[in-house]
Design a protein around this motif. Structure first.
Motif, PDB file in Angstrom:
ATOM      1  N   PRO A 156     -73.944  12.147  20.666  1.00 59.74           N
ATOM      2  CA  PRO A 156     -73.408  10.816  20.334  1.00 59.74           C
ATOM      3  C   PRO A 156     -72.074  10.930  19.615  1.00 59.74           C
ATOM      4  CG  PRO A 156     -75.742  10.933  19.823  1.00 59.74           C
ATOM      5  CD  PRO A 156     -75.321  12.326  20.165  1.00 59.74           C
ATOM      6  N   SER A 157     -71.159  10.026  19.942  1.00 59.79           N
ATOM      7  CA  SER A 157     -69.817  10.079  19.385  1.00 59.79           C
ATOM      8  C   SER A 157     -69.238   8.675  19.310  1.00 59.79           C
ATOM      9  CB  SER A 157     -68.924  10.956  20.273  1.00 59.79           C
ATOM     10  OG  SER A 157     -67.558  10.777  19.982  1.00 59.79           O
ATOM     11  N   LYS A 158     -68.266   8.489  18.429  1.00 63.04           N
ATOM     12  CA  LYS A 158     -67.579   7.202  18.367  1.00 63.04           C
ATOM     13  C   LYS A 158     -66.869   6.911  19.691  1.00 63.04           C
ATOM     14  CE  LYS A 158     -63.139   8.833  16.514  1.00 63.04           C
ATOM     15  NZ  LYS A 158     -62.163   8.689  15.426  1.00 63.04           N
ATOM     16  N   ASP A 159     -66.579   7.959  20.462  1.00 62.44           N
ATOM     17  CA  ASP A 159     -65.924   7.764  21.746  1.00 62.44           C
ATOM     18  C   ASP A 159     -66.841   7.148  22.795  1.00 62.44           C
ATOM     19  OD1 ASP A 159     -63.519   8.720  20.854  1.00 62.44           O
ATOM     20  OD2 ASP A 159     -63.863  10.770  21.543  1.00 62.44           O
ATOM     21  N   ASP A 160     -68.120   6.992  22.471  1.00 62.86           N
ATOM     22  CA  ASP A 160     -69.046   6.341  23.386  1.00 62.86           C
ATOM     23  C   ASP A 160     -68.742   4.860  23.543  1.00 62.86           C
ATOM     24  OD1 ASP A 160     -70.433   8.722  23.702  1.00 62.86           O
ATOM     25  OD2 ASP A 160     -71.923   8.233  22.167  1.00 62.86           O
ATOM     26  N   LEU A 161     -68.034   4.277  22.566  1.00 59.26           N
ATOM     27  CA  LEU A 161     -67.756   2.846  22.590  1.00 59.26           C
ATOM     28  C   LEU A 161     -66.350   2.572  23.093  1.00 59.26           C
ATOM     29  CD1 LEU A 161     -69.382   1.717  19.233  1.00 59.26           C
ATOM     30  CD2 LEU A 161     -70.379   1.733  21.518  1.00 59.26           C
ATOM     31  N   VAL A 162     -66.261   1.672  24.065  1.00 57.49           N
ATOM     32  CA  VAL A 162     -64.981   1.327  24.674  1.00 57.49           C
ATOM     33  C   VAL A 162     -64.854  -0.189  24.739  1.00 57.49           C
ATOM     34  CG1 VAL A 162     -63.438   1.695  26.632  1.00 57.49           C
ATOM     35  CG2 VAL A 162     -65.244   3.362  26.152  1.00 57.49           C
ATOM     36  N   ILE A 163     -63.672  -0.698  24.472  1.00 59.55           N
ATOM     37  CA  ILE A 163     -63.405  -2.121  24.626  1.00 59.55           C
ATOM     38  C   ILE A 163     -62.387  -2.314  25.736  1.00 59.55           C
ATOM     39  CG2 ILE A 163     -61.611  -2.161  22.830  1.00 59.55           C
ATOM     40  CD1 ILE A 163     -62.545  -5.007  22.177  1.00 59.55           C
ATOM     41  N   TYR A 164     -62.617  -3.301  26.585  1.00 61.21           N
ATOM     42  CA  TYR A 164     -61.748  -3.583  27.719  1.00 61.21           C
ATOM     43  C   TYR A 164     -61.173  -4.988  27.615  1.00 61.21           C
ATOM     44  CZ  TYR A 164     -64.230   0.392  29.749  1.00 61.21           C
ATOM     45  OH  TYR A 164     -64.771   1.623  29.966  1.00 61.21           O
ATOM     46  N   SER A 165     -59.962  -5.127  28.071  1.00 61.29           N
ATOM     47  CA  SER A 165     -59.321  -6.434  28.190  1.00 61.29           C
ATOM     48  C   SER A 165     -58.752  -6.546  29.598  1.00 61.29           C
ATOM     49  CB  SER A 165     -58.205  -6.588  27.153  1.00 61.29           C
ATOM     50  OG  SER A 165     -57.518  -7.807  27.328  1.00 61.29           O
ATOM     51  N   SER A 166     -59.222  -7.537  30.360  1.00 65.36           N
ATOM     52  CA  SER A 166     -58.833  -7.668  31.759  1.00 65.36           C
ATOM     53  C   SER A 166     -58.176  -9.011  32.046  1.00 65.36           C
ATOM     54  CB  SER A 166     -60.060  -7.520  32.676  1.00 65.36           C
ATOM     55  OG  SER A 166     -60.678  -6.263  32.512  1.00 65.36           O
ATOM     56  N   GLN A 167     -57.301  -8.996  33.031  1.00 69.19           N
ATOM     57  CA  GLN A 167     -56.696 -10.212  33.554  1.00 69.19           C
ATOM     58  C   GLN A 167     -57.139 -10.357  35.007  1.00 69.19           C
ATOM     59  OE1 GLN A 167     -54.871 -12.353  31.661  1.00 69.19           O
ATOM     60  NE2 GLN A 167     -55.286 -10.969  29.934  1.00 69.19           N
ATOM     61  N   LEU A 168     -57.640 -11.538  35.351  1.00 70.42           N
ATOM     62  CA  LEU A 168     -58.165 -11.776  36.692  1.00 70.42           C
ATOM     63  C   LEU A 168     -57.549 -13.034  37.285  1.00 70.42           C
ATOM     64  CD1 LEU A 168     -60.801 -11.100  34.586  1.00 70.42           C
ATOM     65  CD2 LEU A 168     -61.854 -10.671  36.807  1.00 70.42           C
ATOM     66  N   ARG A 169     -57.632 -13.130  38.618  1.00 68.48           N
ATOM     67  CA  ARG A 169     -57.228 -14.355  39.302  1.00 68.48           C
ATOM     68  C   ARG A 169     -58.233 -14.649  40.409  1.00 68.48           C
ATOM     69  NH1 ARG A 169     -55.255 -13.709  44.334  1.00 68.48           N
ATOM     70  NH2 ARG A 169     -54.560 -11.611  44.926  1.00 68.48           N
ATOM     71  N   LEU A 170     -58.353 -15.911  40.746  1.00 68.58           N
ATOM     72  CA  LEU A 170     -59.253 -16.341  41.812  1.00 68.58           C
ATOM     73  C   LEU A 170     -58.492 -16.317  43.127  1.00 68.58           C
ATOM     74  CD1 LEU A 170     -62.142 -17.524  42.277  1.00 68.58           C
ATOM     75  CD2 LEU A 170     -61.078 -19.784  42.144  1.00 68.58           C
ATOM     76  N   ASN A 171     -58.961 -15.512  44.086  1.00 72.10           N
ATOM     77  CA  ASN A 171     -58.241 -15.438  45.359  1.00 72.10           C
ATOM     78  C   ASN A 171     -58.699 -16.538  46.318  1.00 72.10           C
ATOM     79  OD1 ASN A 171     -60.667 -14.582  46.509  1.00 72.10           O
ATOM     80  ND2 ASN A 171     -59.998 -12.475  46.830  1.00 72.10           N
ATOM     81  N   LYS A 172     -58.134 -16.567  47.501  1.00 76.69           N
ATOM     82  CA  LYS A 172     -58.412 -17.632  48.467  1.00 76.69           C
ATOM     83  C   LYS A 172     -59.848 -17.613  48.952  1.00 76.69           C
ATOM     84  CE  LYS A 172     -53.646 -17.980  50.136  1.00 76.69           C
ATOM     85  NZ  LYS A 172     -52.743 -17.868  51.319  1.00 76.69           N
ATOM     86  N   GLN A 173     -60.497 -16.449  48.836  1.00 71.81           N
ATOM     87  CA  GLN A 173     -61.895 -16.326  49.252  1.00 71.81           C
ATOM     88  C   GLN A 173     -62.865 -16.806  48.184  1.00 71.81           C
ATOM     89  OE1 GLN A 173     -61.545 -12.024  50.219  1.00 71.81           O
ATOM     90  NE2 GLN A 173     -62.391 -12.604  52.203  1.00 71.81           N
ATOM     91  N   GLY A 174     -62.344 -17.100  47.005  1.00 68.96           N
ATOM     92  CA  GLY A 174     -63.222 -17.526  45.924  1.00 68.96           C
ATOM     93  C   GLY A 174     -63.783 -16.371  45.122  1.00 68.96           C
ATOM     94  N   VAL A 175     -63.117 -15.217  45.174  1.00 67.17           N
ATOM     95  CA  VAL A 175     -63.543 -14.024  44.445  1.00 67.17           C
ATOM     96  C   VAL A 175     -62.579 -13.797  43.279  1.00 67.17           C
ATOM     97  CG1 VAL A 175     -63.969 -11.544  44.576  1.00 67.17           C
ATOM     98  CG2 VAL A 175     -64.494 -13.004  46.543  1.00 67.17           C
ATOM     99  N   TRP A 176     -63.144 -13.484  42.108  1.00 74.29           N
ATOM    100  CA  TRP A 176     -62.307 -13.183  40.950  1.00 74.29           C
ATOM    101  C   TRP A 176     -61.851 -11.728  41.029  1.00 74.29           C
ATOM    102  CZ3 TRP A 176     -60.119 -16.499  37.704  1.00 74.29           C
ATOM    103  CH2 TRP A 176     -60.641 -17.791  37.636  1.00 74.29           C
TER     104      TRP A 176
END
Length: 217
Positions: A181-201
């Motif tokens: 176990p390590s502090k490196d086990d924890l990760v935070i993510y920040s994402s940017q998404l868009r909705l395409n013409k098919q309705g998928v993010w």
């Protein structure tokens, strides 16, 4: 030679100092879940958002090794768009792991859910596993998701991952590289998404920050 990998969903440049507190509140919950992680094998909670309602879209089938499990602790928000963002992000996460398991850095599954910088980063990350003939085994836990949708077609998502029970498994030897176990086990993510013409993010950009002291209790 030691593998230069510590598991991540996507391995991008660490940044976003304003996000540092987002994973801290999950530490106690993580310890409680560790008690049942082996028995439950990381099954998704029933309250996890269901698949996106864009039913007319032919989505890639996600097939993963039986020894790779997930705990998506993302409850429904009650907002259709936000829940769809969470659902499609889940599929993106799994699609990357499937590409790793099948040793295909250009797998159509993750490219269905990503474009631009996100797709390029995922390809690079998957390629590292292919070069080492490794894949991921164990249980990956995701929690503290925060979603914001703007104008119905743009979204931002911040979430945390606990990789403490996920490890590299070599495809040639079958050996699992179990790490302490390590502090490196924890990760935070920040994402940017868009909705395409098919309705998928579609995920277009993602940054990650691993093992910050701000995550630790």
């Amino acid at each position: 030679m030691n593998r230069p990998l510590r598991l991540a969903t996507v391995a991008f440049t660490a940044s976003a100092a304003l996000l540092l507190t987002s994973c801290g509140s999950g530490d106690d919950e993580s310890k409680d879940n560790d008690k049942i992680a082996g028995a439950g094998q990381g099954a998704e909670k029933s309250s996890s958002p269901s698949a996106s309602e864009a039913t007319d879209v032919e989505r890639p089938e996600i097939k993963l090794p039986s020894d790779l499990k997930y705990k998506f602790e993302w409850t429904k928000t009650g907002d259709k768009s936000k829940d769809a963002v969470l659902s499609d992000t889940e599929q993106y996460v799994k699609a990357i792991d499937m590409a790793i398991a099948e040793q295909d850095a250009l797998h159509k599954s993750y490219r269905f859910y990503s474009e631009g910088e996100a797709a390029a980063g995922s390809q690079k990350f998957i390629t590292e596993f292919v070069e080492y003939k490794d894949r991921i085994t164990g249980t990956k836990r995701f929690y503290n998701a925060k979603v914001n949708v703007t104008g119905g077609k743009q979204a931002s998502l911040v979430y945390c991952e606990d990789q403490g029970k996920a490890f590299n498994k070599n495809l040639k030897t079958g050996k699992t590289d179990v790490t302490s176990p390590s502090k490196d086990d924890l990760v935070i993510y920040s994402s940017q998404l868009r909705l395409n013409k098919q309705g998928v993010w579609i995920t277009e950009q993602t940054t990650s920050d691993r093992g910050s002291a701000a995550y630790q209790s």
